[in-house]
Design a protein around this motif. Structure first.
Motif, mmCIF file in Angstrom:
data_model
loop_
_atom_site.group_PDB
_atom_site.id
_atom_site.type_symbol
_atom_site.label_atom_id
_atom_site.label_comp_id
_atom_site.label_asym_id
_atom_site.label_seq_id
_atom_site.Cartn_x
_atom_site.Cartn_y
_atom_site.Cartn_z
ATOM 1 N N VAL A 69 -10.559 1.208 10.927
ATOM 2 C CA VAL A 69 -10.075 2.521 11.328
ATOM 3 C C VAL A 69 -8.551 2.535 11.411
ATOM 4 C CG1 VAL A 69 -10.103 4.302 13.121
ATOM 5 C CG2 VAL A 69 -12.195 3.019 12.611
ATOM 6 N N PHE A 70 -7.993 1.690 12.259
ATOM 7 C CA PHE A 70 -6.565 1.758 12.555
ATOM 8 C C PHE A 70 -5.710 0.831 11.700
ATOM 9 C CE2 PHE A 70 -8.695 2.941 16.540
ATOM 10 C CZ PHE A 70 -8.233 4.235 16.659
ATOM 11 N N ARG A 71 -6.127 -0.426 11.553
ATOM 12 C CA ARG A 71 -5.287 -1.394 10.836
ATOM 13 C C ARG A 71 -6.126 -2.259 9.889
ATOM 14 N NH1 ARG A 71 -2.565 -1.344 15.681
ATOM 15 N NH2 ARG A 71 -0.526 -0.380 15.441
ATOM 16 N N VAL A 93 -5.824 -4.080 -4.839
ATOM 17 C CA VAL A 93 -5.301 -3.427 -3.634
ATOM 18 C C VAL A 93 -5.877 -2.020 -3.514
ATOM 19 C CG1 VAL A 93 -3.229 -2.539 -2.498
ATOM 20 C CG2 VAL A 93 -3.194 -4.811 -3.553
ATOM 21 N N GLU A 94 -5.896 -1.270 -4.593
ATOM 22 C CA GLU A 94 -6.410 0.099 -4.559
ATOM 23 C C GLU A 94 -7.879 0.143 -4.159
ATOM 24 O OE1 GLU A 94 -5.389 1.475 -8.474
ATOM 25 O OE2 GLU A 94 -3.410 2.185 -7.814
ATOM 26 N N LYS A 95 -8.664 -0.813 -4.645
ATOM 27 C CA LYS A 95 -10.083 -0.859 -4.273
ATOM 28 C C LYS A 95 -10.239 -1.075 -2.766
ATOM 29 C CE LYS A 95 -12.148 -2.178 -8.666
ATOM 30 N NZ LYS A 95 -13.099 -1.065 -8.735
ATOM 31 N N CYS A 96 -9.416 -1.917 -2.210
ATOM 32 C CA CYS A 96 -9.464 -2.153 -0.756
ATOM 33 C C CYS A 96 -9.058 -0.900 0.002
ATOM 34 C CB CYS A 96 -8.548 -3.310 -0.369
ATOM 35 S SG CYS A 96 -9.116 -4.914 -0.936
ATOM 36 N N MET A 97 -7.940 -0.320 -0.389
ATOM 37 C CA MET A 97 -7.422 0.851 0.319
ATOM 38 C C MET A 97 -8.380 2.032 0.240
ATOM 39 S SD MET A 97 -3.362 0.501 -0.531
ATOM 40 C CE MET A 97 -2.880 1.865 0.525
ATOM 41 N N ARG A 102 -7.542 5.938 5.572
ATOM 42 C CA ARG A 102 -6.700 6.437 6.663
ATOM 43 C C ARG A 102 -6.110 5.310 7.497
ATOM 44 N NH1 ARG A 102 -8.424 12.183 8.486
ATOM 45 N NH2 ARG A 102 -6.778 11.616 9.916
ATOM 46 N N SER A 103 -6.460 4.093 7.200
ATOM 47 C CA SER A 103 -5.978 2.927 7.938
ATOM 48 C C SER A 103 -4.500 2.668 7.639
ATOM 49 C CB SER A 103 -6.801 1.703 7.536
ATOM 50 O OG SER A 103 -6.343 0.532 8.160
ATOM 51 N N GLU A 104 -3.808 2.079 8.608
ATOM 52 C CA GLU A 104 -2.482 1.520 8.329
ATOM 53 C C GLU A 104 -2.726 0.221 7.570
ATOM 54 O OE1 GLU A 104 1.526 0.130 10.689
ATOM 55 O OE2 GLU A 104 -0.393 -0.195 11.678
ATOM 56 N N TRP A 105 -1.998 -0.002 6.496
ATOM 57 C CA TRP A 105 -2.161 -1.207 5.686
ATOM 58 C C TRP A 105 -0.954 -2.102 5.869
ATOM 59 C CZ3 TRP A 105 -6.360 -2.917 3.140
ATOM 60 C CH2 TRP A 105 -7.448 -2.032 3.111
ATOM 61 N N LYS A 123 8.928 -1.322 3.923
ATOM 62 C CA LYS A 123 9.340 -2.359 4.871
ATOM 63 C C LYS A 123 9.057 -1.876 6.289
ATOM 64 C CE LYS A 123 12.958 -4.315 2.030
ATOM 65 N NZ LYS A 123 14.371 -4.586 1.891
ATOM 66 N N ASN A 124 8.601 -2.801 7.105
ATOM 67 C CA ASN A 124 8.267 -2.502 8.486
ATOM 68 C C ASN A 124 9.271 -3.219 9.377
ATOM 69 O OD1 ASN A 124 7.139 -2.532 11.092
ATOM 70 N ND2 ASN A 124 5.067 -2.447 10.274
#
Length: 142
Positions: A69-71, A93-97, A102-105, A123-124
């Motif tokens: 849900v969130f991360r 990556v796209e398949k995972c996302m 709606r999750s933060e990746w 960048k975070n």
């Protein structure tokens, strides 16, 4: 060239080990037969796993840990050097996302920052602390 994508978590240990050797994440000198027998344990216990195959050859893989849900955190995105630049990493990556849109990746990377930025990662400013796993040598130990 046709690439087949799979979602099974029990990727065979030997092909996974060989892929990690090819991308420089494993070292023949320090890897024991027992480590190879259990090489897929991180994948077995991950939330998501996708792999990319050409015929019977493992050419790419990715694993994700997520609360769904969130991360969601990407670990071990690997594409065999002979298959890089063909869109396999981006597709993994796209398949995972797509599973948790709606999750933060999150991803921690030094060498592939440009790749991730090209597909939308930013960048975070947060700083993460860690305790390294004793099974893997640290950069300082190399």
């Amino acid at each position: 060239m046709e690439i087949f994508y799979d979602t099974r978590k029990d990727i065979p240990c030997q092909p996974l080990y060989e892929l990690f050797l090819a991308v420089g994440w494993a070292d023949e000198k320090s890897t024991t037969p027992e480590m190879i027998r259990h090489f897929n344990i991180g994948f077995l216990h991950s939330t998501l796993v996708f792999s990319a195959w050409q015929d019977e050859k493992l050419v790419g893989c990715i694993r994700v840990l997520s609360d769904q849900v969130f991360r969601s955190v990407i670990y071990d995105l690997a594409v065999h050097p002979d298959y890089q630049g063909l869109g396999i990493g981006k597709t993994l990556v796209e398949k995972c996302m797509a599973c948790y849109p709606r999750s933060e990746w999150l991803v921690e990377t030094e060498n592939a920052q440009g790749f991730y930025e090209k597909i939308g990662f930013q960048k975070n400013p947060n700083h993460f602390l860690h305790i390294p796993c004793p099974l893997f040598p640290t950069r300082e130990g190399k």
